[in-house]
Design an enzyme around this catalytic site. Structure first.
Site, PDB file in Angstrom:
ATOM      1  N   LYS A  76       0.805  -1.228   0.000  1.00 41.25           N
ATOM      2  CA  LYS A  76       0.000   0.000   0.000  1.00 41.25           C
ATOM      3  C   LYS A  76       0.834   1.273   0.000  1.00 41.25           C
ATOM      4  CE  LYS A  76      -4.064  -1.934   2.142  1.00 41.25           C
ATOM      5  NZ  LYS A  76      -4.934  -1.977   3.310  1.00 41.25           N
ATOM      6  N   GLY A  81     -10.127  -5.189   3.707  1.00 43.76           N
ATOM      7  CA  GLY A  81     -11.508  -5.548   4.009  1.00 43.76           C
ATOM      8  C   GLY A  81     -12.006  -4.967   5.318  1.00 43.76           C
ATOM      9  N   GLU A 135      -4.856   7.941   7.940  1.00 44.20           N
ATOM     10  CA  GLU A 135      -5.310   8.753   6.796  1.00 44.20           C
ATOM     11  C   GLU A 135      -6.657   9.378   7.090  1.00 44.20           C
ATOM     12  OE1 GLU A 135      -5.283   5.954   3.507  1.00 44.20           O
ATOM     13  OE2 GLU A 135      -7.401   5.524   3.808  1.00 44.20           O
ATOM     14  N   LYS A 136      -6.971  10.389   6.277  1.00 46.61           N
ATOM     15  CA  LYS A 136      -8.234  11.092   6.452  1.00 46.61           C
ATOM     16  C   LYS A 136      -9.386  10.141   6.149  1.00 46.61           C
ATOM     17  CE  LYS A 136     -10.688  15.250   4.889  1.00 46.61           C
ATOM     18  NZ  LYS A 136     -11.034  15.659   6.276  1.00 46.61           N
ATOM     19  N   GLU A 175      -8.068   2.330  -8.628  1.00 45.29           N
ATOM     20  CA  GLU A 175      -9.273   2.531  -7.827  1.00 45.29           C
ATOM     21  C   GLU A 175      -9.223   3.865  -7.059  1.00 45.29           C
ATOM     22  OE1 GLU A 175     -10.941  -1.915  -7.082  1.00 45.29           O
ATOM     23  OE2 GLU A 175      -9.825  -1.017  -5.418  1.00 45.29           O
ATOM     24  N   ASN A 218      -5.152  -2.371  -8.869  1.00 50.94           N
ATOM     25  CA  ASN A 218      -5.215  -3.825  -8.931  1.00 50.94           C
ATOM     26  C   ASN A 218      -4.491  -4.308 -10.179  1.00 50.94           C
ATOM     27  OD1 ASN A 218      -6.751  -4.051  -6.607  1.00 50.94           O
ATOM     28  ND2 ASN A 218      -8.669  -3.764  -7.744  1.00 50.94           N
ATOM     29  N   ARG A 257      -4.340  -6.797 -12.231  1.00 50.80           N
ATOM     30  CA  ARG A 257      -4.949  -7.998 -12.798  1.00 50.80           C
ATOM     31  C   ARG A 257      -6.233  -7.629 -13.535  1.00 50.80           C
ATOM     32  NH1 ARG A 257      -9.400  -8.037  -9.492  1.00 50.80           N
ATOM     33  NH2 ARG A 257      -8.985  -7.443  -7.330  1.00 50.80           N
ATOM     34  N   ARG A 314     -23.685  -9.222 -10.252  1.00 51.52           N
ATOM     35  CA  ARG A 314     -23.039 -10.491  -9.917  1.00 51.52           C
ATOM     36  C   ARG A 314     -24.091 -11.429  -9.347  1.00 51.52           C
ATOM     37  NH1 ARG A 314     -17.094  -9.237  -7.319  1.00 51.52           N
ATOM     38  NH2 ARG A 314     -16.654  -7.327  -8.523  1.00 51.52           N
TER      39      ARG A 314
END
Lengths: 145, 445, 145, 445
Positions: free
Chosen positions: B116, B164, B200-201, B275, B289, B291, B337
């Site tokens: 990250k 997550g 972080e904010k 993202e 990401n 992939r 989905r």
């Protein structure tokens, strides 16, 4: 007294089942009664119906369900060797008695030679592969019982 | 172009790669666990190899078995799909070390983007807006306080190794910071064996907007527009659409250029997704990401670009024959989905599919490995179909999705089709007054 | 002694099964018994599984298979009238004896009143519709037996 | 817009209209024979009415029953689909006489276009190229000779009431004309109860190229490009594609303008198709079909226009909000017709579908009323599915069609899927060295 199976009658009924598209036929004549039915599971038909859907590769069907009793499956995908090297004798041959833990064959995977010991004591009933053949996980290599 | 490609995956993504290969005249090798011996990717591949028992760690994550399967079948390249080994830098490195082509970014790119802090530093260098804070690890309450004041309250304290939402603490006021830092550090240590945290904010009620990029690995990169993936439950996306219904053309162009700029700046190879959180008119980079993404079809429908074909071409050295000016967005696409899980309880529902009747007609695409008699094993994820519609605009796409969902019939396993039917008809979704935690609020209401 | 399969009888039964729309036939004659069944049809599941797939309209299921014995179906789509006009007496009521050819009801289609006579002599056992209701082709209107 | 529409048809076209209505928020009424009580169009419509026994003349051609069904359900408009009553001017007239809207051209337009001579005169007036000859009925050998000399040998003598090649005589030389005229006249009398014939130039080994048009009924009309339907067997189309692979951009533009010009000149209302023979670089108008066409999806995929939606809008008086400049062809589309008939003998194969697994993935559209357990009754036509693919160019579309056909599984009835797989792979079809009688030659070879 052993029951005499009237195979021809069954074949005739099976042909009638196919011909008529019925799901089931039960036929009784005097004391004799025959009941036949179409299989209910339709899933395998998908592959069968699509000639272009390829069968699993490498000769072997990949479904390791219901191998013969005493079967020794490959513990990994790789190349099977039945001897330590070219010109060397085979680890075992059909008819040999083996003890649990005796080396039966080698699976080469990622340049590593993996010795596979016999899971039980018994007699080598058959060898299901050729030397140097690729095998999948779970593919029967030998029968020892 | 490759003669033979091994697909180190299962389910709909393996099928997606097989379809691309068949259309390009490439032979395919499927690998599978014993639980997937009758699966669609096995049926449709030219060759298949059983690589292990059901547990993923012994089959789809079993690196030696996958490489041996490539060896014995003579495959020249490996497509990792998504999930499983797709973002495992070590796997990519081993594949390349064996003289095979890894269809994806370089191992170094995967490793960098998987970290990250490194990823954020790369984004900062490429002038992407970050969530304030979060660029360095915090070792003490004092430095946490400095970082929080710089970012501005409220802030989040996050585990560097987390994901997550685990190991995350929200802090509203300076006074609560010290205690939250202790809790976050000890939770992170317990959960991940690594107590590193950063500050972080907190971005409240954002939307999730991501940009599909393609890079040639030599500094040329394009973007294919953005996707809006704001309908999520517990950080799992349920519905994706393109373009985002809340961006202006200028914002769309702006965020697309940012994403392509990042990809170009790191010589990114293949397909990737940048993202962002989007709130209050501002974008905040969160991660890239490395992939193919589950939701790539919405971008394919809107851009007309076959993303998997592009992956294969870049990997094979054919290059990327797209310039940004060639790419035009056309209409609106929505994906839902379809998961084998209960529409109300969300309980997974493995089993055998007794009836599978996908919708058809104009503007409907179904990517699914299901068929009458297919097994949904309990060992893997519950995604069993993606239903994607394309129409002239969002209103027409919503109407098309409603009618397509109403045609879809799956029996034998429970699915979330009814939930999706409800979401698509909900006034909040239709009016777009949603954010990434909207679905959970709506379900609880 | 080989069992003699009466293939013609099975075929006849299969044809009857098709014709009648039954699911299964079991036929015994003296010591001989034949039972046949249709394949398990899963089609109704399609509609059942999709709550959004609408049932046929007008209250009546459109499938005119297996109406009760003695049923008098509507010979056309239209509006059924059980009397010649408002305030007029009904052509028949439950319990009435009717002769073949007696008018049972009227179907209005395209502004034309079509009188429907009884196909047989017997008793009106039931009236399955309301006066003025829309009926489909083949929908049971009365039972006369 | 209409609140409720009755669809006077069955099969895939009824389903197609239902899908369009659902997406437009229009309620639908299906009518059906007893043989179709469980059919897909009945399942998906909001309401359904059984209108008669299996024979088409007693159900789908039963005008009083269909109008009564509209009455009792309160439908405001009737969509005739294609086939059955779609080009029956009398039916259209009765529908309008009952105060309902007929979703199609005016009764007068149907009648005029259904008369070969009148249709050709309209085309001539709109400056379309005709097959030389054929604009007037021939009453004597002498006038047959004048007509043949004007058209140029070889010529065809055709029955005015004929179709599908029946009552047709080919004449190579002047000396054979008298006898052929006698044969054609007596055959026409025997076959159609009408001995009228006309003479036109024989066009050898043409391709069949047709243009989709939309008219607003008030003199504005556009074309959506052409379709190439050259793969035929006994005048039945089996494969259609758009655009035609043999036309230059100039020819495409030219033939499109001709077709739209004809539609505009007759104030054509709704969707129609202007059909041409194409040989030696020249187009020859043959007829205009006053209805939706089986192969309309290839045009929808390439043009992005929903043709059924356009039909409904024009019929409802919303008008035609398309200008010719709005319409752009995008990529290449191919449709194959999947019939319940044997791939080798062409014998029809009614029965119950035991397994129906349509292909999916990118660029694949399936229009089909089939499902697991669906019945294919022996009473109607054998079309059970249309498989349509869309890709960037013809080569990619062919590859996609090969892979989609290979995924398609239908069990319980015989189909022509294997024949279609062979045609799509045949060198003649791939190289495009075909004409309207190619398939019959190729099958015989």
């Amino acid at each position: 007294m052993a029951m005499k199976i009237d195979a021809e009658a069954v074949r005739t009924l099976a042909a009638l089942l196919e011909e008529t598209g019925l799901g089931e036929i039960e036929y009784q004549d005097g004391e004799r009664r025959i009941r036949i039915a179409m299989p209910v599971v339709q899933a395998p038909a998908l592959a069968a119906a699509a000639p272009v859907m390829a069968a699993p590769a490498n000769g072997a069907s990949a479904a390791p369900e219901g191998p013969p009793a005493g079967s020794v499956p490959s513990p990994m995908v790789g190349t099977v060797y039945l001897q330590t090297g070219p010109g060397e004798p085979a680890f075992v041959k059909v008819g040999d008695r083996v003890a649990a833990g005796d080396i039966l064959f080698i699976i080469e995977a990622m340049k590593v030679m993996n010795q596979v010991p016999s899971p039980r004591s018994g007699t080598v009933r058959s060898i299901e592969v050729e030397n140097g053949q690729a095998v999948e996980y779970g593919e029967p290599v030998m029968v020892v019982e | 172009m490759f003669k033979k490609v091994l697909i180190a995956n299962r389910g709909d993504v393996a099928l997606r790669v097989i379809r691309a290969c068949r259309e390009m005249g490439i032979q395919t090798v499927a690998v599978h666990s014993t639980a997937d011996a009758e699966a669609m990717h096995v049926r449709l591949a030219d060759e298949s190899v059983c690589i292990g028992p059901p547990a993923a760690k012994d089959s789809y994550l079993n690196v030696p078995a996958i490489l041996t399967a490539a060896d014995v079948t003579g495959a020249e390249a490996i497509h990792p799909g998504l999930g499983f080994l797709a973002e495992n830098a070590r796997f990519a490195e081993i594949v390349e070390g064996h003289g095979l082509t890894f269809i994806g970014p370089t191992p170094a790119q995967i490793a960098m983007l998987g970290d990250k802090i490194q990823a954020k530093q790369a984004a900062l260098k490429a002038k992407l807006p970050l969530v304030p804070g979060g660029t360095e690890l915090i070792g003490s309450v004092a430095s946490a306080q400095r970082a929080a004041l710089a970012a501005g309250f409220p802030v989040l304290i996050k585990a560097a190794a987390g994901g997550g939402g685990r190991g995350m603490q929200r802090v509203e006021r300076k006074e609560d910071l010290a205690r939250a830092f202790e809790v976050a550090t000890s939770e992170a240590t317990a959960a991940f064996g690594d107590g590193s945290v950063y500050v972080e904010k907190a971005i409240d009620r954002p939307r999730h907007i991501e940009v599909q990029v393609l890079g040639d690995g030599k500094g040329h990169a394009v973007h294919l527009g953005e996707r809006d993936c704001t309908v999520q439950r517990r950080f799992q996306k349920l519905i994706e659409e393109a373009p985002s219904p809340v961006l202006s053309p200028e914002q769309r162009d702006h965020v697309g250029r940012l994403a392509a700029g990042l990809a170009a700046s790191i010589d990114y190879r293949g397909a990737g997704t940048v993202e962002f959180l989007y709130a209050g008119g501002e974008f905040y980079f969160i991660e890239m990401n490395a992939r193919l993404q589950v939701e790539h079809p919405v971008t394919e429908l809107v851009s007309g670009v076959d993303i998997v074909e592009a992956q294969l071409k870049v990997a094979a050295g054919v290059g990327l024959d797209l310039r940004q000016d060639d790419i035009r967005a056309n209409g609106h696409a929505i994906e839902v989905r379809v998961n084998a899980e209960d529409s109300i309880t969300f309980a997974p529902s493995p089993g055998t599919v007794k009836l599978f009747h996908p919708p058809g007609g104009p503007g409907v695409r179904v990517d699914s490995h299901m068929f009458q008699g297919a097994k949904v094993p309990p060992y893997y994820d519950s995604l069993i179909a993606k239903l994607i519609v394309h129409a002239a605009d969002r209103t027409a796409a919503l109407a098309r999705m409603r009618r397509a969902l109403d045609e879809f019939v799956i029996e034998g396993v429970s699915t979330n089709l009814n939930l999706q039917r409800r979401i698509i008809r909900s006034s909040d979704f239709v009016a777009n007054t949603i954010d990434v935690v909207w679905l959970e609020r709506w379900l609880a209401a």
